[in-house]
Structure formats: structure tokens, C-alpha cells
Design a protein around this motif. Structure first.
Motif, PDB file in Angstrom:
ATOM      1  N   ASP A   1      15.389 -29.591 -10.710  1.00 14.76           N
ATOM      2  CA  ASP A   1      15.277 -30.761 -11.590  1.00 14.76           C
ATOM      3  C   ASP A   1      13.806 -31.167 -11.647  1.00 14.76           C
ATOM      4  O   ASP A   1      13.320 -31.917 -10.806  1.00 14.76           O
ATOM      5  CB  ASP A   1      16.142 -31.892 -11.046  1.00 14.76           C
TER       6      ASP A   1
ATOM      7  N   GLY B   1      18.032 -36.571 -12.497  1.00 16.03           N
ATOM      8  CA  GLY B   1      19.443 -36.422 -12.181  1.00 16.03           C
ATOM      9  C   GLY B   1      20.146 -35.358 -12.984  1.00 16.03           C
ATOM     10  O   GLY B   1      21.345 -35.118 -12.789  1.00 16.03           O
ATOM     11  N   ILE B   2      19.405 -34.684 -13.879  1.00 19.08           N
ATOM     12  CA  ILE B   2      19.979 -33.632 -14.711  1.00 19.08           C
ATOM     13  C   ILE B   2      19.236 -32.334 -14.426  1.00 19.08           C
ATOM     14  O   ILE B   2      18.017 -32.263 -14.609  1.00 19.08           O
ATOM     15  CB  ILE B   2      19.865 -33.972 -16.213  1.00 19.08           C
TER      16      ILE B   2
ATOM     17  N   GLU C   1      20.189 -27.616 -17.563  1.00 19.94           N
ATOM     18  CA  GLU C   1      21.199 -28.347 -18.319  1.00 19.94           C
ATOM     19  C   GLU C   1      20.583 -29.178 -19.443  1.00 19.94           C
ATOM     20  O   GLU C   1      21.296 -29.790 -20.238  1.00 19.94           O
ATOM     21  CB  GLU C   1      22.000 -29.270 -17.383  1.00 19.94           C
TER      22      GLU C   1
ATOM     23  N   LYS D   1      17.183 -41.355 -15.572  1.00 22.05           N
ATOM     24  CA  LYS D   1      17.967 -41.501 -14.338  1.00 22.05           C
ATOM     25  C   LYS D   1      18.597 -42.881 -14.220  1.00 22.05           C
ATOM     26  O   LYS D   1      19.580 -43.066 -13.481  1.00 22.05           O
ATOM     27  CB  LYS D   1      17.097 -41.211 -13.117  1.00 22.05           C
TER      28      LYS D   1
ATOM     29  N   ASP E   1      22.520 -44.636 -16.315  1.00 20.14           N
ATOM     30  CA  ASP E   1      23.712 -44.159 -15.601  1.00 20.14           C
ATOM     31  C   ASP E   1      24.596 -45.357 -15.311  1.00 20.14           C
ATOM     32  O   ASP E   1      24.739 -45.796 -14.173  1.00 20.14           O
ATOM     33  CB  ASP E   1      23.271 -43.449 -14.312  1.00 20.14           C
TER      34      ASP E   1
ATOM     35  N   ASP F   1      25.028 -39.222 -12.544  1.00 15.02           N
ATOM     36  CA  ASP F   1      24.950 -38.230 -13.610  1.00 15.02           C
ATOM     37  C   ASP F   1      24.886 -38.924 -14.967  1.00 15.02           C
ATOM     38  O   ASP F   1      25.908 -39.371 -15.506  1.00 15.02           O
ATOM     39  CB  ASP F   1      26.166 -37.310 -13.552  1.00 15.02           C
TER      40      ASP F   1
ATOM     41  N   ARG G   1      24.741 -37.778 -17.783  1.00 12.02           N
ATOM     42  CA  ARG G   1      25.339 -37.010 -18.869  1.00 12.02           C
ATOM     43  C   ARG G   1      26.725 -37.494 -19.266  1.00 12.02           C
ATOM     44  O   ARG G   1      27.226 -37.126 -20.342  1.00 12.02           O
ATOM     45  CB  ARG G   1      25.408 -35.526 -18.483  1.00 12.02           C
ATOM     46  N   ASN G   2      27.379 -38.303 -18.426  1.00 11.27           N
ATOM     47  CA  ASN G   2      28.753 -38.716 -18.750  1.00 11.27           C
ATOM     48  C   ASN G   2      28.870 -40.208 -19.046  1.00 11.27           C
ATOM     49  O   ASN G   2      29.938 -40.801 -18.876  1.00 11.27           O
ATOM     50  CB  ASN G   2      29.719 -38.313 -17.627  1.00 11.27           C
TER      51      ASN G   2
END
Length: 297
Positions: free
Chosen positions: A220, A225-226, A230, A265, A268, A274, A276-277
Motif C-alpha cells: 500500500d 488502507g487500499i 486494488e 483512509k 471509512d 476498508d 472501498r465498502n
């Protein structure tokens, strides 16, 4: 270590201009034809493979002798085609031994992961001879910061298992790592420019003997955090060309991907580590907050 180059330096020198000798236009320039050079390199390597073999005793590539199998007929020699800056290239790699045979051995790195490897580089002087070593070392490096031939080649090998002694002062020792030989065309090496020291001239095809000892999977770069791999949003295998906020900083090295002033980051909201979600825009329910400048965290 001379191979470590920032991608922007590579891009800067990817096209070289030469003054033409036209008396009618002293300002005319000629753009180097990388596509034509790629074809020349492919033919040169093909010829080299018919004249050389892998010597299992010395672990080196040597001129072909009676009773040995030419690299061109050796099933251990693999090829892979890639497109770099709109030019098609073919590079080759030769695997030695049974890498990753231990269940504790590492997997394959991505094109942007950090790796720990031993290497020795020589260049193909012509289709008949090989130079002496121009660089030899053991070090950590990230695969986004080296020549593109390495970025593409190393993911074909697996990292090993660290079996170093816990006794202070003892050397680091790895087993079952990927070991092999890389055959890199000039377009995925130092192109038509070469190196500043002159140890590698322009348009030189290269050979590297490598041992991949360790990797940091899911490196990373920007600590957002990704994992860097990715952040390849367009799915072309190259995170370097994904730049959501168009600030000329690729997402994988940009701490604020959407340019909204809040670090990726920190976008979140569900607190699971994460970004991404997290989807909090009802008008864009499939766009994560860290890529959506309309959602501030």
C-alpha cells in the motif's frame, strides 16, 4: 542499484528526438520508432535463443554446444506479450527449480508490490555474445519503480520462505523462492536512451539472473488502507494510469483519491478499515465515498 527508476523518468525519456540533416529544414526532427525497434529486438532475441542454452552446471546461459538443447527448443523458456505506451512487446523468462513448493512460501507479487530479490544483469552484445555483469545486488524494491521488464516479469515468480536463524548476527536465509532468468527487450529496459553511465547503451537487450526471496503482498504505497494493486480501477493491470481527481497523481500514490480534501483512509464511515465498502451517496449508490468528491467522509 541502477535499475530503480521512477515511472515518470521512464516516461520522460520514452521518446527521443534527433536532428535531421535536411538542408532545407534545419529544425526538422525525427521521432524514434519504438514499434520498429520492438520488432528488431524480438528477432534478435529469437536468433539468440537458437544459439544459446541453459547450462545446469554453472547456472548460466552459454553458447550452444553439441548435445545441449537450444533455448528456442527448451520448454522452460516462456514468453509473454504486453503493451506498453501503445507498443507491443514480447519478453521471456526461464524458470529454474521448484519454486513455492513449501506451503509457507510466499505467493506471486503484483506489478506494484515490494519484493526482496537477488539479481545479476548482463546485456546481449549481439546475437552471439554476452557482456560481463553491469550490476549485481540483493535489495528491496517496488515493482512500480523499476524498468518495465521487471514489473512484468517478477509476477511470474513466487516468493520464498524465510528460514533465517533467530541468532543475532546470522545471515538472512530464504528457501523455495522463485529462481530464473529474465530476457528483456530494450523497449522494456532502457529503451533507446540507455543509462547515464553508459554501462547500458540504447536499444540493448538485457538478461537478468534473479532469485525472488520475499514479497510484501498487497503493498500500500500511500497507506490509505487500499492495496496499490486494488487501485487499478480500469482493470488493465496497471494502477499507474488511474487518476480519479485528475491531479496527475495516480490513485495508488495519492492519499486523497477524489480530491475532496479528506484523506482516503478517513473516508471509512463504517470504521472497518476498508474505504472501498462505504457507499453513502443515494444518487451514486455504487460509487464508494473515497472516489466521490460529493461525499465528504
Amino acid at each position: 542499484m541502477i535499475k530503480i527508476k521512477h515511472v515518470f523518468i521512464v516516461a520522460l525519456f520514452s521518446i527521443a528526438f534527433y536532428a535531421c540533416g535536411d538542408d532545407n529544414d534545419s529544425n526538422a526532427v525525427e521521432v524514434f520508432d519504438h514499434e520498429a525497434q520492438a520488432l528488431i529486438d524480438k528477432d534478435s532475441l529469437a536468433s539468440f535463443f537458437t544459439k544459446h542454452y541453459y547450462d545446469t552446471t554453472s547456472g548460466l546461459v552459454k553458447p550452444l554446444i553439441a548435445g545441449e538443447t537450444a533455448l528456442s527448443n527448451d520448454s522452460n523458456l516462456k514468453s509473454q506479450e504486453v503493451t506498453e505506451q501503445e507498443v507491443d512487446y514480447t519478453f521471456y523468462y526461464y524458470k529454474i527449480g521448484n519454486e513455492g513448493s513449501d506451503p509457507d512460501a510466499k505467493g506471486n507479487p503484483s506489478v506494484v508490490d515490494s519484493v526482496y530479490a537477488k539479481y545479476n544483469g548482463v546485456r546481449i552484445v549481439d546475437t552471439d555474445s554476452i557482456s560481463t555483469s553491469f550490476d549485481s545486488n540483493t535489495s528491496w524494491f517496488t515493482l512500480d519503480g523499476v524498468i518495465r521488464g521487471w514489473s512484468y516479469s517478477f509476477p511470474n515468480f513466487k516468493g520464498g520462505e524465510n528460514v533465517s536463524s533467530s541468532t543475532p548476527g546470522e545471515p538472512i536465509n530464504f528457501i523455495n523462492g522463485g529462481k530464473g532468468i529474465l530476457f528483456i527487450p530494450s523497449g522494456l529496459g532502457y529503451r533507446n536512451v540507455g543509462t547515464p553511465t553508459g554501462s547500458i547503451p540504447g536499444n540493448a537487450n538485457l538478461i537478468f539472473y534473479i532469485e525472488l526471496w520475499d514479497i510484501v503482498a498487497n503493498t500500500d504505497h500511500d497507506q490509505d488502507g487500499i492495496p496499490s494493486i486494488e487501485e487499478d480501477l480500469d482493470g488493465d493491470g496497471d494502477p499507474r494510469n488511474d487518476d480519479t481527481d485528475e491531479n496527475f497523481v495516480a490513485n495508488y500514490v495519492d492519499a486523497d483519491d477524489d480530491g475532496d480534501g479528506k484523506l482516503t483512509k478517513d473516508e471509512d464511515r463504517n470504521g472497518d478499515g476498508d474505504p472501498r465498502n462505504d457507499f453513502n451517496d443515494p444518487d451514486n449508490p455504487t460509487l464508494p465515498d473515497y472516489l466521490n468528491p460529493n461525499i465528504f467522509g
